[in-house]
Design a protein around this motif. Structure first.
Motif, PDB file in Angstrom:
ATOM      1  N   UNK A  96      53.073  40.475  56.854  1.00 30.79           N
ATOM      2  CA  UNK A  96      53.708  41.294  55.824  1.00 30.79           C
ATOM      3  C   UNK A  96      54.506  40.354  54.930  1.00 30.79           C
ATOM      4  N   UNK A  97      54.298  40.449  53.621  1.00 30.17           N
ATOM      5  CA  UNK A  97      55.074  39.617  52.697  1.00 30.17           C
ATOM      6  C   UNK A  97      56.451  40.226  52.485  1.00 30.17           C
ATOM      7  N   UNK A  98      56.485  41.524  52.231  1.00 35.01           N
ATOM      8  CA  UNK A  98      57.769  42.216  52.087  1.00 35.01           C
ATOM      9  C   UNK A  98      57.552  43.711  52.222  1.00 35.01           C
ATOM     10  N   UNK A  99      58.622  44.384  52.605  1.00 39.13           N
ATOM     11  CA  UNK A  99      58.630  45.834  52.677  1.00 39.13           C
ATOM     12  C   UNK A  99      59.228  46.395  51.408  1.00 39.13           C
TER      13      UNK A  99
ATOM     14  N   UNK B   1      53.907  45.122  51.213  1.00 38.51           N
ATOM     15  CA  UNK B   1      53.172  44.174  50.378  1.00 38.51           C
ATOM     16  C   UNK B   1      52.598  43.059  51.247  1.00 38.51           C
ATOM     17  N   UNK B   2      51.360  42.701  50.968  1.00 38.32           N
ATOM     18  CA  UNK B   2      50.690  41.563  51.592  1.00 38.32           C
ATOM     19  C   UNK B   2      50.196  40.647  50.476  1.00 38.32           C
ATOM     20  N   UNK B   3      50.002  39.386  50.800  1.00 39.98           N
ATOM     21  CA  UNK B   3      49.378  38.441  49.875  1.00 39.98           C
ATOM     22  C   UNK B   3      47.978  38.171  50.404  1.00 39.98           C
ATOM     23  N   UNK B   4      46.968  38.415  49.577  1.00 38.97           N
ATOM     24  CA  UNK B   4      45.598  38.192  50.032  1.00 38.97           C
ATOM     25  C   UNK B   4      45.260  36.700  49.968  1.00 38.97           C
ATOM     26  N   UNK B   5      44.112  36.283  50.473  1.00 38.46           N
ATOM     27  CA  UNK B   5      43.787  34.854  50.525  1.00 38.46           C
ATOM     28  C   UNK B   5      43.727  34.145  49.169  1.00 38.46           C
ATOM     29  N   UNK B   6      43.547  34.884  48.083  1.00 36.77           N
ATOM     30  CA  UNK B   6      43.527  34.267  46.753  1.00 36.77           C
ATOM     31  C   UNK B   6      44.909  34.244  46.115  1.00 36.77           C
ATOM     32  N   UNK B   7      45.899  34.800  46.797  1.00 35.46           N
ATOM     33  CA  UNK B   7      47.254  34.802  46.256  1.00 35.46           C
ATOM     34  C   UNK B   7      47.617  36.037  45.464  1.00 35.46           C
ATOM     35  N   UNK B   8      46.780  37.072  45.494  1.00 34.89           N
ATOM     36  CA  UNK B   8      47.122  38.331  44.827  1.00 34.89           C
ATOM     37  C   UNK B   8      48.028  39.144  45.739  1.00 34.89           C
TER      38      UNK B   8
ATOM     39  N   UNK C 179      40.102  42.158  53.065  1.00 35.10           N
ATOM     40  CA  UNK C 179      39.865  43.517  52.597  1.00 35.10           C
ATOM     41  C   UNK C 179      39.079  44.365  53.603  1.00 35.10           C
ATOM     42  N   UNK C 180      38.277  43.743  54.453  1.00 38.19           N
ATOM     43  CA  UNK C 180      37.632  44.499  55.534  1.00 38.19           C
ATOM     44  C   UNK C 180      38.684  45.013  56.518  1.00 38.19           C
ATOM     45  N   UNK C 181      39.725  44.220  56.761  1.00 42.09           N
ATOM     46  CA  UNK C 181      40.811  44.677  57.643  1.00 42.09           C
ATOM     47  C   UNK C 181      41.572  45.825  56.991  1.00 42.09           C
ATOM     48  N   UNK C 182      41.806  45.737  55.692  1.00 41.11           N
ATOM     49  CA  UNK C 182      42.551  46.787  54.989  1.00 41.11           C
ATOM     50  C   UNK C 182      41.731  48.058  54.834  1.00 41.11           C
ATOM     51  N   UNK C 183      40.439  47.914  54.577  1.00 38.43           N
ATOM     52  CA  UNK C 183      39.558  49.051  54.293  1.00 38.43           C
ATOM     53  C   UNK C 183      38.344  49.029  55.234  1.00 38.43           C
ATOM     54  N   UNK C 184      38.524  49.380  56.498  1.00 40.41           N
ATOM     55  CA  UNK C 184      37.399  49.284  57.438  1.00 40.41           C
ATOM     56  C   UNK C 184      36.235  50.225  57.121  1.00 40.41           C
ATOM     57  N   UNK C 185      36.468  51.234  56.314  1.00 41.82           N
ATOM     58  CA  UNK C 185      35.400  52.173  55.952  1.00 41.82           C
ATOM     59  C   UNK C 185      34.599  51.702  54.735  1.00 41.82           C
TER      60      UNK C 185
ATOM     61  N   UNK D  33      48.973  48.296  58.249  1.00 39.47           N
ATOM     62  CA  UNK D  33      49.781  47.145  58.648  1.00 39.47           C
ATOM     63  C   UNK D  33      49.237  46.553  59.945  1.00 39.47           C
ATOM     64  N   UNK D  34      48.969  47.397  60.909  1.00 45.36           N
ATOM     65  CA  UNK D  34      48.477  46.917  62.210  1.00 45.36           C
ATOM     66  C   UNK D  34      47.148  46.178  62.064  1.00 45.36           C
ATOM     67  N   UNK D  35      46.221  46.731  61.279  1.00 45.74           N
ATOM     68  CA  UNK D  35      44.923  46.068  61.095  1.00 45.74           C
ATOM     69  C   UNK D  35      45.072  44.711  60.431  1.00 45.74           C
ATOM     70  N   UNK D  36      45.909  44.630  59.392  1.00 46.59           N
ATOM     71  CA  UNK D  36      46.066  43.359  58.689  1.00 46.59           C
ATOM     72  C   UNK D  36      46.788  42.334  59.553  1.00 46.59           C
ATOM     73  N   UNK D  37      47.812  42.744  60.266  1.00 49.22           N
ATOM     74  CA  UNK D  37      48.527  41.819  61.161  1.00 49.22           C
ATOM     75  C   UNK D  37      47.581  41.348  62.268  1.00 49.22           C
ATOM     76  N   UNK D  38      46.812  42.262  62.842  1.00 49.96           N
ATOM     77  CA  UNK D  38      45.845  41.887  63.880  1.00 49.96           C
ATOM     78  C   UNK D  38      44.796  40.915  63.359  1.00 49.96           C
ATOM     79  N   UNK D  39      44.490  40.998  62.064  1.00 50.77           N
ATOM     80  CA  UNK D  39      43.516  40.093  61.450  1.00 50.77           C
ATOM     81  C   UNK D  39      44.139  38.752  61.063  1.00 50.77           C
ATOM     82  N   UNK D  40      45.458  38.605  61.282  1.00 54.33           N
ATOM     83  CA  UNK D  40      46.106  37.318  61.040  1.00 54.33           C
ATOM     84  C   UNK D  40      46.937  37.228  59.778  1.00 54.33           C
TER      85      UNK D  40
END
Length: 138
Positions: free
Chosen positions: A98-101, A112-119, A20-26, A88-95
């Motif tokens: 993309x789950x699906x477009x 869509x991305x899947x977070x570490x808890x599976x959400x 979530x820090x990658x998704x929301x850097x602010x 997208x770039x921040x999340x991909x750079x963080x490892x």
């Protein structure tokens, strides 16, 4: 009325914070601590800005629902962004992959991305301020 926060029970708060820090850097950790929930100790934190946040609590048990199945539970939640390509770039750079477009649509782009808890987390950028265009299902 608006959604102020969601509260997610997870197994690893630090892994969630990385995503979530990658998704929301602010955003920032607004508060955190230790407590007990139903007799079980847990670490919790609120990550967000002054107006909305995500509450995380650890010590969750079991796996998240199967997103390809039909179990009752949360399917996904979504955030609107003004620059989806940057998200997208921040999340991909963080490892994260993309789950699906979302389907092609002239009035929006979503991913869509899947977070570490599976959400499943959707990010959407709208290209129109006209509700009938934003909300169409072309």
């Amino acid at each position: 009325m608006h959604l102020e926060h969601i509260n997610l029970v997870v197994s690893n708060v630090d892994a969630m914070l990385h995503f979530y820090k990658a998704a929301f850097p602010h955003w920032r950790v607004r508060s955190q601590g230790d407590s007990t929930w139903s007799g079980k100790p847990r670490k919790w934190l609120h990550f967000g800005d002054d107006y909305q946040y995500i509450a995380f609590s650890d010590n969750g048990e079991d796996e998240n629902r199967d997103l390809s199945g039909h179990q009752v539970g949360l399917a996904h939640f979504a955030y609107v962004t003004h620059d989806i390509n940057a998200v997208i770039e921040r999340l991909v750079d963080a490892g994260y992959e993309v789950d699906k477009l979302g389907p092609e649509n002239p009035y929006r782009k979503n991913v869509y991305f899947i977070d570490p808890a599976g959400f499943e987390v959707e990010f959407v950028e709208y290209f129109s301020d006209i509700p009938s265009e934003r909300n169409n299902n072309l």
